[in-house]
Design an enzyme around this catalytic site. Structure first.
Site, PDB file in Angstrom:
ATOM      1  N   CYS A   1      14.082  11.152   6.588  1.00 52.35           N
ATOM      2  CA  CYS A   1      14.097  10.457   7.785  1.00 52.35           C
ATOM      3  C   CYS A   1      15.184  10.551   8.723  1.00 52.35           C
ATOM      4  CB  CYS A   1      13.438   9.220   7.835  1.00 52.35           C
ATOM      5  SG  CYS A   1      14.504   8.171   6.939  1.00 52.35           S
TER       6      CYS A   1
ATOM      7  N   GLU B   1       9.667   1.341  10.661  1.00 50.60           N
ATOM      8  CA  GLU B   1      10.895   2.322  10.574  1.00 50.60           C
ATOM      9  C   GLU B   1      10.005   3.713  10.621  1.00 50.60           C
ATOM     10  OE1 GLU B   1      12.831   1.158   6.969  1.00 50.60           O
ATOM     11  OE2 GLU B   1      14.096  -0.389   8.081  1.00 50.60           O
TER      12      GLU B   1
ATOM     13  N   LYS C   1       0.995  -1.096   0.145  1.00 52.89           N
ATOM     14  CA  LYS C   1       0.085   0.048  -0.168  1.00 52.89           C
ATOM     15  C   LYS C   1       0.815   1.207   0.080  1.00 52.89           C
ATOM     16  CE  LYS C   1      -1.822   2.878   2.054  1.00 52.89           C
ATOM     17  NZ  LYS C   1      -1.392   4.326   1.637  1.00 52.89           N
TER      18      LYS C   1
ATOM     19  N   GLU D   1       9.296  16.298  14.955  1.00 51.37           N
ATOM     20  CA  GLU D   1       9.746  16.242  13.567  1.00 51.37           C
ATOM     21  C   GLU D   1       9.074  17.153  12.856  1.00 51.37           C
ATOM     22  OE1 GLU D   1       8.820  12.660  11.219  1.00 51.37           O
ATOM     23  OE2 GLU D   1      10.809  12.391  10.822  1.00 51.37           O
TER      24      GLU D   1
HETATM   25  P1  NAD Z   1       2.642   8.585   7.134  1.00 44.81           P
HETATM   26  O1  NAD Z   1       2.839   7.737   8.301  1.00 44.81           O
HETATM   27  O2  NAD Z   1       1.783   9.519   7.130  1.00 44.81           O
HETATM   28  O3  NAD Z   1       2.108   7.643   6.174  1.00 44.81           O
HETATM   29  C1  NAD Z   1       2.832   6.399   5.722  1.00 44.81           C
HETATM   30  C2  NAD Z   1       2.042   5.421   5.246  1.00 44.81           C
HETATM   31  O4  NAD Z   1       1.102   4.818   6.152  1.00 44.81           O
HETATM   32  C3  NAD Z   1       1.024   5.847   4.086  1.00 44.81           C
HETATM   33  O5  NAD Z   1       1.123   4.804   2.815  1.00 44.81           O
HETATM   34  C4  NAD Z   1      -0.236   5.958   4.597  1.00 44.81           C
HETATM   35  O6  NAD Z   1      -1.203   5.815   3.801  1.00 44.81           O
HETATM   36  C5  NAD Z   1      -0.220   4.833   5.659  1.00 44.81           C
HETATM   37  N1  NAD Z   1      -0.831   4.983   6.718  1.00 44.81           N
HETATM   38  C6  NAD Z   1      -1.425   5.912   7.451  1.00 44.81           C
HETATM   39  N2  NAD Z   1      -2.433   5.640   8.520  1.00 44.81           N
HETATM   40  C7  NAD Z   1      -2.611   4.549   8.370  1.00 44.81           C
HETATM   41  C8  NAD Z   1      -3.252   3.423   9.032  1.00 44.81           C
HETATM   42  N3  NAD Z   1      -3.991   3.794  10.071  1.00 44.81           N
HETATM   43  N4  NAD Z   1      -3.203   2.088   8.846  1.00 44.81           N
HETATM   44  C9  NAD Z   1      -2.409   1.786   7.651  1.00 44.81           C
HETATM   45  N5  NAD Z   1      -1.685   2.476   6.802  1.00 44.81           N
HETATM   46  C10 NAD Z   1      -1.904   3.962   7.287  1.00 44.81           C
HETATM   47  O7  NAD Z   1       3.978   8.933   6.847  1.00 44.81           O
HETATM   48  P2  NAD Z   1       4.471   9.819   5.627  1.00 44.81           P
HETATM   49  O8  NAD Z   1       4.142  11.062   5.873  1.00 44.81           O
HETATM   50  O9  NAD Z   1       4.206   9.249   4.298  1.00 44.81           O
HETATM   51  O10 NAD Z   1       6.101   9.932   5.693  1.00 44.81           O
HETATM   52  C11 NAD Z   1       6.781  10.588   6.400  1.00 44.81           C
HETATM   53  C12 NAD Z   1       7.543   9.849   7.557  1.00 44.81           C
HETATM   54  O11 NAD Z   1       8.048   8.875   7.488  1.00 44.81           O
HETATM   55  C13 NAD Z   1       8.132  10.761   8.665  1.00 44.81           C
HETATM   56  O12 NAD Z   1       7.797  10.841   9.905  1.00 44.81           O
HETATM   57  C14 NAD Z   1       9.607  10.130   8.370  1.00 44.81           C
HETATM   58  O13 NAD Z   1      10.558  10.412   9.549  1.00 44.81           O
HETATM   59  C15 NAD Z   1       9.010   8.675   8.223  1.00 44.81           C
HETATM   60  N6  NAD Z   1      10.094   7.932   7.655  1.00 44.81           N
HETATM   61  C16 NAD Z   1      10.985   7.132   8.267  1.00 44.81           C
HETATM   62  C17 NAD Z   1      11.888   6.543   7.717  1.00 44.81           C
HETATM   63  C18 NAD Z   1      12.756   5.566   8.476  1.00 44.81           C
HETATM   64  O14 NAD Z   1      13.700   4.687   7.853  1.00 44.81           O
HETATM   65  N7  NAD Z   1      12.905   5.346   9.929  1.00 44.81           N
HETATM   66  C19 NAD Z   1      12.058   6.640   6.393  1.00 44.81           C
HETATM   67  C20 NAD Z   1      11.266   7.419   5.678  1.00 44.81           C
HETATM   68  C21 NAD Z   1      10.358   8.141   6.346  1.00 44.81           C
END
Ligand code: NAD
Length: 503
Positions: A305, A271, A195, A407
């Site tokens: 991230c 992550e 997804k 963040e």
């Molecule tokens: P997000 O958490 O908003 O969304 C990530 C994914 O989760 C999307 O596909 C979204 O549709 C899905 N999602 C949201 N709510 C959900 C639920 N209740 N159930 C299932 N899926 C759900 O994150 P984002 O805004 O897309 O990405 C940015 C974030 O990701 C930042 O916090 C960043 O630090 C983090 N990030 C972490 C790493 C790492 O390796 N630690 C790498 C990249 C990004």
């Protein structure tokens, strides 16, 4: 990449910009059954680049069933050599269709093609290649066990695929982070339902074409588009026939997914977010520290991230560091992805820009001195509707300020002076996050000493984003659960059984 090559790619992007996404279920592209969806906007100018269908329970059911059937069918029966040969072909096909992936990623995110062509797309291919090597060299422990009758027994471990893996991925490095999960999952014999982020549906869709082209059996790789709550993301992570959930995204989303994963006790690998510190000691090579920190704060418009949002600089070099980072930030060029002189693209969306700007306003309310930036830049008329934001540096915030603890995920940082090593370690470790840190020093013993005290999953010394995919990757504190990368991926993507043979 040469300037000519970038221009060739640019004209490719302009000539054929509209892209509709589709679910990819059981080897077939489909619009699904919900009659719902959304317009996908390019953040460069907010233009609509295509339509994305929203998957519901029906699509998730179909995708999970297809993944289960593939596991029990041809994919499950393949030898590791056959399987990994096919995944090597996936990597080669991504490289062959490099321009299409580059174009799709730039349309979705607005990121500079010069960046995506060096990082996102090559890493997308590398994620498949690297884990094929690991899969072919799995070893497990073996014990000779004494028994009372004196004949003894042998115990040894066997690793089996975990099963159907749900992959929930974010928008900041869409292909890179999605294949970072799909690569090891498939190499180790699992099947996946992905997804992708609602902001960036294109490269996950394109990868479906690649899977079909190289002959990956149907059902091994599935993609269902949608949102999180009450949509494809939630339905997938609650599905009873999913065996494991691997997720990259915000910490808050991780908490929601963990609750969803509790139904049926599915294992998770997370992550999550970060609020990463850099510590610059007075003995650092300042040229290298400025160059590295400019990248770690501003690359991908701060949407990394592992990026740095807090910088602690030892007092004797504080003023010079602030002055030089300001100069570096002010030379960064915002512009179109295809322009080879562009350093920074827009943020991923207008909604995300509003979040970043709310931190810009809050920082000022909390007493920040704005060293540079702080608002929306003036852009040419054709880009004015895009999600542009200025690279921003603050000083003077108290340690408890929101911009120092939360963040932001934008091109910004706060710089604060420190006096002693002890103080630097203490403030660097003071947030609830623990993803990454960077230390800049020419003292070898200080580097070892401080690195070992950083409460993070990855600590760079005199570098940033230097990645060896064989190493453990993940976050501590609220930045993650578990480690992936190299042999560490075995822990999540396989089940380890012990076989005990009485001799
Ligand atoms: P997000 O958490 O908003 O969304 C990530 C994914 O989760 C999307 O596909 C979204 O549709 C899905 N999602 C949201 N709510 C959900 C639920 N209740 N159930 C299932 N899926 C759900 O994150 P984002 O805004 O897309 O990405 C940015 C974030 O990701 C930042 O916090 C960043 O630090 C983090 N990030 C972490 C790493 C790492 O390796 N630690 C790498 C990249 C990004």
């Amino acid at each position: 990449m040469t300037v000519q090559a970038i221009h060739k790619r640019a004209s490719l992007a302009q000539s054929n910009a509209r892209r509709d996404a589709a679910h990819f279920i059981n080897g077939t592209f489909t619009a699904g059954s919900t009659n719902r969806g959304w317009d996908n906007h390019c953040p460069v100018d907010n233009s609509v680049i295509g339509f994305v269908p929203e998957g519901g329970k029906v699509e998730i059911d179909q995708a999970v069933s297809a993944a289960r059937a593939a596991l029990e069918g041809p994919w499950g029966r393949m030898s590791v050599v056959e399987r990994t040969d096919l995944l090597g072909a996936v990597a080669d096909e991504i490289t062959r269709r490099f321009d299409e992936f580059l174009e799709a990623e730039s349309l979705d995110t607005g990121k500079p093609m010069s960046l995506a062509s060096h990082i996102d797309i090559p890493r997308g291919a590398a994620n498949f290649k690297m884990f094929t090597d690991i899969a072919k060299t799995i070893s497990t422990e073996c014990f000779q066990t004494p028994t009372v009758d004196g004949t003894g027994a042998i115990n040894y471990g066997v690793r089996r695929p975990k099963g159907v893996i749900a992959v929930i991925s974010p928008w900041n490095l869409p292909l890179l982070l999605m294949t970072w999960k799909v690569g090891p999952a498939l190499a180790l014999g699992n099947t996946v339902v992905v997804k992708p982020s609602e902001e960036t549906p294109l490269t996950a869709t394109l990868l479906g074409e690649v899977m079909n082209k190289v002959g990956i059996p149907k059902g091994v790789y599935n993609v269902v588009h949608g949102f999180g709550p009450n949509s494809a993301g939630e339905f997938l992570t609650q599905h009873p026939d999913v065996n494991g959930i691997t997720f990259t995204g915000e910490t808050r989303t991780g908490e929601a997914i963990m609750r969803q994963a509790a139904l049926g006790l599915r294992q998770v690998s997370f992550e999550l977010g970060g609020k990463n510190p850099a510590i610059v000691f007075a003995d650092a090579d300042l040229d290298k520290a400025i160059e590295g920190t400019t990248r770690s704060v501003f690359s991908n418009t701060g949407q990394v991230c592992l990026g740095t949002e807090r910088i602690y600089v030892q007092r004797p070099i504080f003023d010079e560091f602030v002055c030089r980072l300001k100069q570096a930030a002010e030379t960064l060029r915002l512009g179109r992805p295809e322009d080879p002189n562009t350093n920074l693209g827009p943020l991923v969306s207008l909604e995300h820009r509003e979040k970043v700007l709310s931190f810009y306003r809050k920082a000022v309310e909390e007493g920040a001195t704005v060293i540079t930036g702080g608002s929306i830049p003036e852009m040419p008329e054709d880009l004015a509707a895009g999600a542009w934001v200025q690279p921003t540096i603050w000083t003077g915030l108290p340690d408890h300020a929101a911009a120092v603890n939360e963040e932001i995920f934008g091109p910004c940082c706060h710089i604060r002076p420190f006096d002693t090593e002890e103080e630097a370690v203490s403030v660097a470790n003071s947030t609830r996050y623990g993803l990454a840190a960077a230390i800049w020093t020419e003292s070898l013993s200080r580097a070892h000493r401080v690195a070992s005290r950083m409460e993070v999953g990855i600590c760079w010394v005199n570098s940033w984003f230097l990645r060896d995919l064989r190493t453990a990757f993940g976050g501590s504190k609220t930045s993650g659960i578990g480690r992936e990368g190299g042999v560490h991926s075995l822990e999540f993507y396989t089940e380890l059984s012990n076989v005990c043979i009485k001799l």
